[in-house]
Design a protein around this motif. Structure first.
Motif, PDB file in Angstrom:
ATOM      1  N   PRO A 157       0.844  -1.203   0.000  1.00  0.00           N
ATOM      2  CA  PRO A 157       0.000   0.000   0.000  1.00  0.00           C
ATOM      3  C   PRO A 157       0.882   1.258   0.000  1.00  0.00           C
ATOM      4  N   ASN A 158       1.425   1.591  -1.148  1.00  0.00           N
ATOM      5  CA  ASN A 158       2.389   2.692  -1.251  1.00  0.00           C
ATOM      6  C   ASN A 158       2.482   3.111  -2.710  1.00  0.00           C
ATOM      7  N   ILE A 159       2.210   4.389  -2.968  1.00  0.00           N
ATOM      8  CA  ILE A 159       2.368   4.866  -4.353  1.00  0.00           C
ATOM      9  C   ILE A 159       3.472   5.913  -4.475  1.00  0.00           C
ATOM     10  N   ASP A 160       4.279   6.102  -3.401  1.00  0.00           N
ATOM     11  CA  ASP A 160       5.442   6.992  -3.510  1.00  0.00           C
ATOM     12  C   ASP A 160       6.439   6.393  -4.507  1.00  0.00           C
ATOM     13  N   ALA A 161       7.255   7.244  -5.122  1.00  0.00           N
ATOM     14  CA  ALA A 161       8.216   6.729  -6.093  1.00  0.00           C
ATOM     15  C   ALA A 161       9.426   7.642  -6.162  1.00  0.00           C
ATOM     16  N   GLU A 162      10.502   7.080  -6.648  1.00  0.00           N
ATOM     17  CA  GLU A 162      11.704   7.888  -6.860  1.00  0.00           C
ATOM     18  C   GLU A 162      12.354   7.510  -8.176  1.00  0.00           C
ATOM     19  N   SER A 163      13.226   8.400  -8.621  1.00  0.00           N
ATOM     20  CA  SER A 163      13.928   8.148  -9.875  1.00  0.00           C
ATOM     21  C   SER A 163      15.342   8.694  -9.784  1.00  0.00           C
ATOM     22  N   THR A 164      16.292   7.909 -10.261  1.00  0.00           N
ATOM     23  CA  THR A 164      17.655   8.412 -10.451  1.00  0.00           C
ATOM     24  C   THR A 164      17.895   8.421 -11.955  1.00  0.00           C
ATOM     25  N   TYR A 165      17.872   9.606 -12.505  1.00  0.00           N
ATOM     26  CA  TYR A 165      17.869   9.752 -13.958  1.00  0.00           C
ATOM     27  C   TYR A 165      19.268  10.083 -14.455  1.00  0.00           C
ATOM     28  N   ASP A 166      19.756   9.274 -15.351  1.00  0.00           N
ATOM     29  CA  ASP A 166      21.070   9.511 -15.973  1.00  0.00           C
ATOM     30  C   ASP A 166      20.829   9.827 -17.443  1.00  0.00           C
ATOM     31  N   PRO A 167      21.050  11.063 -17.865  1.00  0.00           N
ATOM     32  CA  PRO A 167      20.660  11.469 -19.218  1.00  0.00           C
ATOM     33  C   PRO A 167      21.431  10.705 -20.297  1.00  0.00           C
ATOM     34  N   ILE A 168      20.817  10.644 -21.476  1.00  0.00           N
ATOM     35  CA  ILE A 168      21.490   9.990 -22.593  1.00  0.00           C
ATOM     36  C   ILE A 168      22.494  10.923 -23.261  1.00  0.00           C
ATOM     37  N   ASN A 169      22.374  12.230 -23.002  1.00  0.00           N
ATOM     38  CA  ASN A 169      23.265  13.172 -23.691  1.00  0.00           C
ATOM     39  C   ASN A 169      23.174  14.529 -23.000  1.00  0.00           C
ATOM     40  N   PHE A 170      24.045  15.446 -23.380  1.00  0.00           N
ATOM     41  CA  PHE A 170      23.900  16.842 -22.970  1.00  0.00           C
ATOM     42  C   PHE A 170      22.621  17.415 -23.588  1.00  0.00           C
ATOM     43  N   SER A 171      22.252  18.623 -23.106  1.00  0.00           N
ATOM     44  CA  SER A 171      21.321  19.417 -23.913  1.00  0.00           C
ATOM     45  C   SER A 171      22.144  20.532 -24.568  1.00  0.00           C
ATOM     46  N   PHE A 172      21.600  21.123 -25.605  1.00  0.00           N
ATOM     47  CA  PHE A 172      22.397  22.063 -26.398  1.00  0.00           C
ATOM     48  C   PHE A 172      21.669  23.396 -26.594  1.00  0.00           C
ATOM     49  N   PRO A 173      21.586  24.214 -25.527  1.00  0.00           N
ATOM     50  CA  PRO A 173      21.041  25.564 -25.718  1.00  0.00           C
ATOM     51  C   PRO A 173      21.993  26.392 -26.578  1.00  0.00           C
ATOM     52  N   HIS A 174      21.440  27.354 -27.290  1.00  0.00           N
ATOM     53  CA  HIS A 174      22.298  28.214 -28.088  1.00  0.00           C
ATOM     54  C   HIS A 174      21.645  29.592 -28.205  1.00  0.00           C
TER      55      HIS A 174
END
Lengths: 350, 284
Positions: A157-174
Motif C-alpha cells: 500500500p504505497n504509491i510513492d516513487a523515486e527516480s535516479t535519472y542519468d541522461p542519454i546526452n547533454f542538452s544544447f542551448p544556443h
C-alpha cells in the motif's frame, strides 16, 4: 552544452562525479504532494518550476505541491545545481518519478473502480474506466492507499516513487547576443547603449524565471567585462577586498535589455528543455569586450584586458597606432586559436 | 560588523556639546549624519569611547540669508542643499555637487558639515565649498572663529577644526546668477569619485568673466585650479576657448595612484573633466 551526461562518459573523461540526478515524489494522505530533489536551489526558482512540472504531470493543483531540498536528512541523494543542469536533469528525474507514481496508483485505482487495469486510463489527475463516467482522482487514491483498507492482493500500500535519472546526452542551448558600446575616447569610459539577445533554451517551463536567469546572467557577464576584478599586490594581498574597491554593478549601472527566445525543443529529455543558467554569463562578456574593441579599432586597438576599466581603454587608445600599419588579420576580432589556451595576454596598449 | 562598545551622548545645544567634548577630549568622536563615522566604527577602523551625536541640536540645521552670504547650518542634509531654493539661486554649485553625493538614502542622512569636517579628499562637498570660497564657522571654548576654505582643509582627513571645537555653519558668499556644474567621474554609480571637478562660472554674451574651479581627489585635500581660473577670465565659452585653460587644471597636483587609476591618468582626467565642467557651468 549543458547538463553534463551520461555518467559513464563523464567517467571516461576522469570527471569527478556522475551526471545523474535524483528525485522522489511522496503522495500524502491529505492529497498534498511532497517533492524531493537533489538539485538544491539557492534562489533560481526551482521550487516554482519543479512544482509546475509535478502539478502538471499528476494533475493536482500547483499549490498542493511542496518542493523540499537542501538538507541531506530530507533529500538524501543528489548531485546539485550547476552547469545549467537542474531542469534538464533534475526536472526529468521528477517527471520519471511522477510517472512511476501514476503506474503504482493505477492498479489500486482499478481495484477501487472494480475494473480491469487495462481499462483504466489516467488524464488530468483522474483515473477513469474507459467508456464510462466512473473515475477517481489521484489524490483520492493517495488517501485510500494510506488508509489501506481496500487494495489489491500482492502489492504494497504505497504509491510513492523515486527516480535516479542519468541522461542519454547533454542538452544544447544556443543563442546570439548583440551589444552596442559607446567609448568616450577622452576618458576611456565605456557605456552600454543597447543589448539584444535571443536564446534558444528549448521549451520554457516558467517564462518569468527564464527572463530572470537571463537578466542576472547578463549583468554578471557584463560586470566581468567592465567592473569586477580580484586584484592582488606583489606580496599576494587581496587589495580589492571590499565592495568599495571590488565593483559590483547595481541597476543604476545597467540598461534595459531586449531579450527574446526561439524554441527548438531538446530531444534529449521528455520536457524538451535545455539549460538557461549560463546563457547570459557566457555570451555577454565577450559581446561587451568585442564591442569596446570594435569601437576603438580605428585607433589601432586589437585587444583590451578585462575588465575594461576606463584607464585600460584610455591607455590602449593612447599607446596604439591608428589603423593602417596593422594588417587586417591582426585587426580582426578577437578570438585567435593560438591564444585560446593562454591566460591574460596583455592588452594591446598595456 | 558590530562596532566596539562606546558611550553615546546626545546634547541639545552647542554649549553642551562643547562641554562634553572638553570632558572626553581625545576619547570622543563627533557624529553628524553618521554616513562616514558609522562605517568606520563598524569596520573597527576607529573605536572611540564616546560618540557625541549632534543630531538633536536644532540650531545647527537650516539655510538662511545674511546680507551677501548664505548661511548653511552644519547639520543641513545633502538632500536639503540639493533642493533648497536659496542655495539654487545663490550657490548653485553646492546644490549641483550635493546632488552627486553617494545615493539618495545617504543624501537624506549625510550632512554638509559632517562631510567637510570628515575631509575625505574624495568627498564631493569639499571642492564645491572651496570653489565657492566658503567660510567655515567653528565654535570652541573661547567663542567662535571663521576659517576660509583655503585654510580649512589641512591634509588627508584633517581640517582646521581643533580637538575642542565643533563646526557649526558654512558662510557662503553669494554667487547669484553664476552657472555651475559638478563633473564626477566614476565607474559605478555608488562609487567615490576617481576625479571630480567643481566649476562655477559668471558669464556674459558667450564669454566667461570669472570662474572658480576646484578638484576632488587630486591630492590630500580639495584643490583650487588657480592657473585654470586665471586663464578662463575673458575666455569664450566654447570647446576651443576653454581647452587651453582646462589643460592647466592639473598643474602642480600630485594625485594618488590606486585601483581606479594611476596619478598620470588622474591628471589627464582632471583636464578633460575641467573642460566639460566649465562648459556645462557656462551654459547652466
Amino acid at each position: 552544452m549543458c547538463g553534463l551526461a551520461p555518467s559513464r562518459v563523464l567517467g571516461s573523461l576522469d570527471y569527478g562525479a556522475g551526471g545523474w540526478e535524483h528525485a522522489s515524489v511522496r503522495m500524502l494522505a491529505t492529497g498534498k504532494v511532497e517533492v524531493l530533489t537533489g538539485a538544491s536551489a539557492h534562489g533560481q526558482g526551482h521550487e516554482t518550476a519543479f512544482s509546475q512540472i509535478v502539478a502538471d504531470r499528476l494533475g493536482v493543483p500547483f499549490e498542493d505541491v511542496e518542493v523540499l531540498h537542501g538538507d541531506t536528512q530530507i533529500a538524501h541523494k543528489g548531485l546539485d545545481t550547476y552547469g545549467s543542469r537542474s531542469l534538464v536533469v533534475g526536472g526529468e528525474a521528477l517527471v520519471r518519478a511522477a510517472d512511476k507514481v501514476i503506474e503504482k496508483a493505477k492498479p489500486i485505482a482499478a481495484h477501487l473502480l472494480e475494473a480491469n487495469v487495462d481499462d483504466v486510463e489516467f488524464s488530468a489527475g483522474t483515473f477513469s474506466v474507459r467508456g464510462t463516467d466512473q473515475g477517481k482522482s489521484i489524490q483520492d487514491i493517495a488517501l485510500a492507499t494510506f488508509a489501506a483498507h481496500n487494495y489489491p492482493e500482492g502489492i504494497e500500500p504505497n504509491i510513492d516513487a523515486e527516480s535516479t535519472y542519468d541522461p542519454i546526452n547533454f542538452s544544447f542551448p544556443h543563442g546570439t547576443h548583440l551589444c552596442a558600446m559607446e567609448v568616450d575616447t577622452e576618458t576611456g569610459r565605456s557605456t552600454m547603449r543597447k543589448y539584444v539577445c535571443v536564446d534558444d533554451v528549448g521549451n520554457i517551463i516558467n517564462p518569468l524565471i527564464v527572463s530572470g536567469q537571463v537578466h542576472g546572467g547578463l549583468v554578471q557577464g557584463i560586470a566581468q567585462a567592465l567592473w569586477e576584478e580580484a586584484v592582488y599586490d606583489d606580496s599576494g594581498t587581496l587589495v580589492s577586498g571590499s565592495f568599495v574597491d571590488y565593483l559590483l554593478p547595481t541597476s543604476a549601472d545597467t540598461i534595459s535589455f531586449d531579450i527574446d527566445h526561439t524554441t527548438s525543443p531538446s530531444t534529449t529529455n521528455s520536457l524538451g528543455t535545455k539549460g538557461v543558467g549560463e546563457a547570459g554569463t557566457i555570451a555577454s562578456t565577450p559581446a561587451v569586450v568585442n564591442a569596446i574593441v570594435d569601437a576603438v579599432r580605428d585607433r589601432g586597438v586589437n585587444d583590451i584586458q578585462m575588465p575594461c576599466t576606463p584607464e585600460r581603454v584610455w591607455r590602449a587608445i593612447n599607446t596604439s597606432s591608428p589603423k593602417g600599419g596593422a594588417t587586417e588579420a591582426a585587426a580582426m576580432p578577437h578570438f585567435d586559436e593560438s591564444e585560446a589556451g593562454q591566460s591574460s595576454t596583455e592588452g594591446a596598449g598595456a | 560588523m558590530i562596532p566596539a562598545k562606546f558611550d553615546y551622548l546626545a546634547p541639545t545645544s552647542v554649549e553642551d556639546a562643547l562641554s562634553a567634548l572638553s570632558q572626553h577630549g581625545d576619547d570622543a568622536k563627533i557624529m553628524a549624519g553618521g554616513q562616514s563615522l558609522l562605517p568606520v566604527l563598524r569596520m573597527r577602523l576607529n573605536a572611540p569611547e564616546v560618540v557625541i551625536d549632534l543630531g538633536r541640536i536644532d540650531s545647527l540645521r537650516g539655510i538662511r540669508e545674511d546680507g551677501d552670504a548664505l548661511v548653511i547650518g552644519a547639520l543641513t542634509t545633502h538632500s536639503e542643499v540639493v533642493t533648497n531654493d536659496l542655495v539654487r539661486r545663490h550657490a548653485l554649485l553646492l546644490s549641483a555637487a550635493a546632488a552627486e553625493v553617494a545615493d539618495n538614502q545617504i543624501r537624506h542622512r549625510g550632512t554638509i558639515g559632517g562631510a567637510c569636517a570628515h575631509a575625505d579628499p574624495a568627498g564631493d562637498m569639499g571642492s564645491a565649498a572651496l570653489a565657492m570660497d566658503a567660510e567655515f564657522v567653528i565654535a570652541g571654548p573661547g567663542g567662535t572663529r571663521s576659517v576660509p576654505a583655503s585654510e580649512f582643509f589641512v591634509d588627508l582627513f584633517e581640517t582646521a577644526i581643533g580637538e575642542d571645537e565643533i563646526l557649526t555653519e558654512l558662510r557662503v558668499p553669494k554667487k547669484t546668477g553664476w552657472g555651475a556644474h559638478y563633473e564626477k567621474f566614476v565607474r559605478v554609480a555608488h562609487q567615490w569619485p576617481i576625479v571630480a571637478v567643481a566649476a562655477t562660472v559668471k558669464g556674459s554674451g558667450g564669454s566667461i568673466d570669472e570662474a572658480r574651479v576646484a578638484l576632488t581627489n587630486m591630492g590630500s585635500t580639495p584643490l583650487r585650479a588657480a592657473a585654470t581660473e586665471a586663464a578662463l577670465s575673458g575666455a569664450s565659452a566654447t570647446e576651443d576657448g576653454v581647452r587651453a585653460a582646462a589643460d592647466r587644471a592639473a598643474d602642480g597636483t600630485n594625485p594618488p595612484s590606486d585601483l581606479n587609476g594611476d596619478g598620470d591618468y588622474r591628471k589627464h582626467l582632471a583636464t578633460v573633466l575641467t573642460r566639460r565642467a566649465v562648459l556645462k557651468a557656462a551654459s547652466a
